[in-house]
Motif scaffolding. Sequence first.
Motif, short mmCIF file in Angstrom:
data_model
loop_
_atom_site.label_atom_id
_atom_site.label_comp_id
_atom_site.label_asym_id
_atom_site.label_seq_id
_atom_site.Cartn_x
_atom_site.Cartn_y
_atom_site.Cartn_z
N VAL A 291 0.84 -1.21 0.00
CA VAL A 291 0.00 0.00 0.00
C VAL A 291 0.87 1.25 0.00
O VAL A 291 0.64 2.19 -0.79
CB VAL A 291 -0.94 -0.01 1.22
CG1 VAL A 291 -1.79 1.26 1.24
CG2 VAL A 291 -1.84 -1.24 1.20
N LEU A 292 1.87 1.29 0.89
CA LEU A 292 2.73 2.47 0.99
C LEU A 292 3.46 2.73 -0.31
O LEU A 292 3.52 3.87 -0.80
CB LEU A 292 3.74 2.29 2.13
CG LEU A 292 4.77 3.40 2.31
CD1 LEU A 292 4.10 4.74 2.61
CD2 LEU A 292 5.77 3.04 3.41
N GLY B 120 0.23 8.23 -5.63
CA GLY B 120 -0.61 8.98 -4.71
C GLY B 120 -1.04 10.34 -5.22
O GLY B 120 -2.19 10.75 -5.03
N ARG B 121 -0.13 11.07 -5.87
CA ARG B 121 -0.50 12.40 -6.37
C ARG B 121 -1.58 12.31 -7.45
O ARG B 121 -2.52 13.12 -7.47
CB ARG B 121 0.74 13.13 -6.89
CG ARG B 121 1.53 13.81 -5.78
CD ARG B 121 2.79 14.45 -6.29
NE ARG B 121 3.77 13.43 -6.67
CZ ARG B 121 5.03 13.70 -6.97
NH1 ARG B 121 5.47 14.95 -6.97
NH2 ARG B 121 5.87 12.75 -7.30
N GLU C 112 -4.25 19.11 -3.25
CA GLU C 112 -2.93 18.58 -3.61
C GLU C 112 -2.06 18.32 -2.39
O GLU C 112 -1.31 17.33 -2.35
CB GLU C 112 -2.21 19.56 -4.55
CG GLU C 112 -2.84 19.71 -5.92
CD GLU C 112 -4.04 20.66 -5.93
OE1 GLU C 112 -4.74 20.74 -6.96
OE2 GLU C 112 -4.26 21.32 -4.88
N ASP C 113 -2.13 19.17 -1.39
CA ASP C 113 -1.29 19.01 -0.20
C ASP C 113 -1.67 17.76 0.62
O ASP C 113 -0.88 17.32 1.47
CB ASP C 113 -1.38 20.25 0.69
CG ASP C 113 -0.59 21.42 0.14
OD1 ASP C 113 0.22 21.20 -0.78
OD2 ASP C 113 -0.79 22.55 0.62
N ALA C 114 -2.85 17.20 0.37
CA ALA C 114 -3.26 16.00 1.10
C ALA C 114 -2.30 14.84 0.84
O ALA C 114 -2.11 13.97 1.70
CB ALA C 114 -4.68 15.61 0.72
N TYR C 115 -1.68 14.79 -0.35
CA TYR C 115 -0.69 13.74 -0.67
C TYR C 115 0.48 13.80 0.30
O TYR C 115 0.90 12.78 0.87
CB TYR C 115 -0.20 13.92 -2.11
CG TYR C 115 0.97 13.04 -2.47
CD1 TYR C 115 0.81 11.68 -2.68
CD2 TYR C 115 2.26 13.58 -2.58
CE1 TYR C 115 1.89 10.87 -3.01
CE2 TYR C 115 3.35 12.78 -2.92
CZ TYR C 115 3.16 11.42 -3.13
OH TYR C 115 4.23 10.62 -3.44
N TRP C 116 1.01 15.00 0.52
CA TRP C 116 2.17 15.14 1.41
C TRP C 116 1.78 14.93 2.87
O TRP C 116 2.58 14.41 3.66
CB TRP C 116 2.80 16.51 1.21
CG TRP C 116 3.31 16.70 -0.18
CD1 TRP C 116 2.78 17.49 -1.16
CD2 TRP C 116 4.43 16.03 -0.78
NE1 TRP C 116 3.50 17.38 -2.32
CE2 TRP C 116 4.53 16.49 -2.12
CE3 TRP C 116 5.36 15.12 -0.31
CZ2 TRP C 116 5.52 16.05 -2.99
CZ3 TRP C 116 6.36 14.67 -1.17
CH2 TRP C 116 6.42 15.14 -2.49
#
Length: 521
Positions: free
Chosen positions: A337-338, A345-346, A358-362
């Motif tokens: 998963v990771l 993920g982006r 977009e910042d939710a990915y980081w």
Amino acid sequence: MLRNDNETSDANVNDAEIARSRRRRQGILASYAYTFAQVVVNLVYVPLLLSTIGKTEYGLYQTVGAIMSYIVSVNGILSAGVSRYYSMYKAEGDERMMESTLALAKRIYWGISAVAVLVILLLIPLMREAYSETYTASQLDECSWMLVVLSVNMVVTFNNSVNIAAINANERFVFLKGTQLATLVLQPILIIAVGRIFPNAVTITLVVLSMNVLCSLLQRVYAQGFLGTRYTFHGWDRSLLRGLLGFSATVVLVTVADQLFWNSGKLLIGYFAGADLVAVFGVGAQVYNAYMSAGLAISGVFFQRVSELVHRRHDMAAVSGLFARVGRVSFAVLFLVLGGFLVLGRDFIDLWAGPGFEDAYWVALAVMIPLTVDLIQNLGLTILQVLDKYSFRGFIYLALSLVNLIVSALMIPRWGVIGAAVSSGACMFVGNGIVMNWYYSAKAGIDVKLFWDSVLRCAIPLICVVLFAVASRALLPVESLSWTGLIAFGVIYLAVYVAVYWGIASSEWERAEIRSALSRR
């Protein structure tokens, strides 16, 4: 030929152990089925919910959810003690004390529920004052009503914990996960349906309450009607009461620290920046919470098994071996998963949540990487509970949570949601990666070297797969994938990962367990 009494007794013991081993295997599969369904439901549910109630309403729900998590964490204060003592008496075959444990717990829960409701009533005016500058009057009214509804939901949750403890101790994991799976699927369907008529955050809390009441009733009927669980009160056993409350007092440190750690970011972001950025952080949190669920899927199945190894067999070598085996399996699943999120993920966040997130990915990645250590060693927390050595984790995590709170408050005004996530990730690395590993080895008697030797033999070839996938994605001549492209790339990544795991990274024991699980219909 007739078997003598000893042979018959040994055969019965072996048959019972085979049946329990089968239930544990079924429990692991059920846990992963539930986790997989949770991921799929969130994939569909979150974007639909955002389009139904909007970014701001979603942020309000996340804010209130963070506040309620502190209150609901009280449930963990006692439930850990109930599970420990009920499982211990079950291992010893003491039915009277099993009944007393549940009956005494129910009485304590009613008292805790009354106190918690009072605390919520006091919290409402405090919350309105604290958020008056970043939230409108109507938003504060919604938050107040949500707290009232969720307080009722909290009481239901508290008083169902004894039924869940009984079901877990009897290792009926398939039923437990089945009811949770039904709730998981039906709840978002009802929320979206009702939300289209009443598009606000209060709607979510009302549906959550309704589904929790129904699920709790089913679990109560099963525990009492099918398992024959009894909550007979045999008087105030002072020794048991001291044991429950004494053990629970150590767990309170952990639950308070966990809630402070996981929810302070949302509350601070709401205080400094308002509901919209809480929604962005909440989307990232949805991702790492799903990841966390995958990591917790296995360890809960082994509470009764660890209790037997410690209390009946006194075999810490077997406990260390179990710790290493569970860690390897957990790592293989979690790193799948990771690694997939690191690569895609982006693209996923852009397609799933839409513009502005977009910042939710980081946010998700900053938490998921250090969280991996804690998740693959989560059985260690179960071992500490059984050994009654859980208080150390509480002290360490409480200290780290306070550090995280201070650092996040300094970083959020400058770096926003990413600052909060980086602060949490750094604190997790210190706590889980360094301090807890020392404690497992030095104080709990767990062979940590065996654990990491075992995990690293599995990890090295899988890390190579993920690095190859990262390089391949970087070479693609497109900035953003479509759903079709993301799924195609994901399927190829999955196929290569599984092939390398099966052919190189897995042990013979793991392959045998997988074959056994797949051969059972």
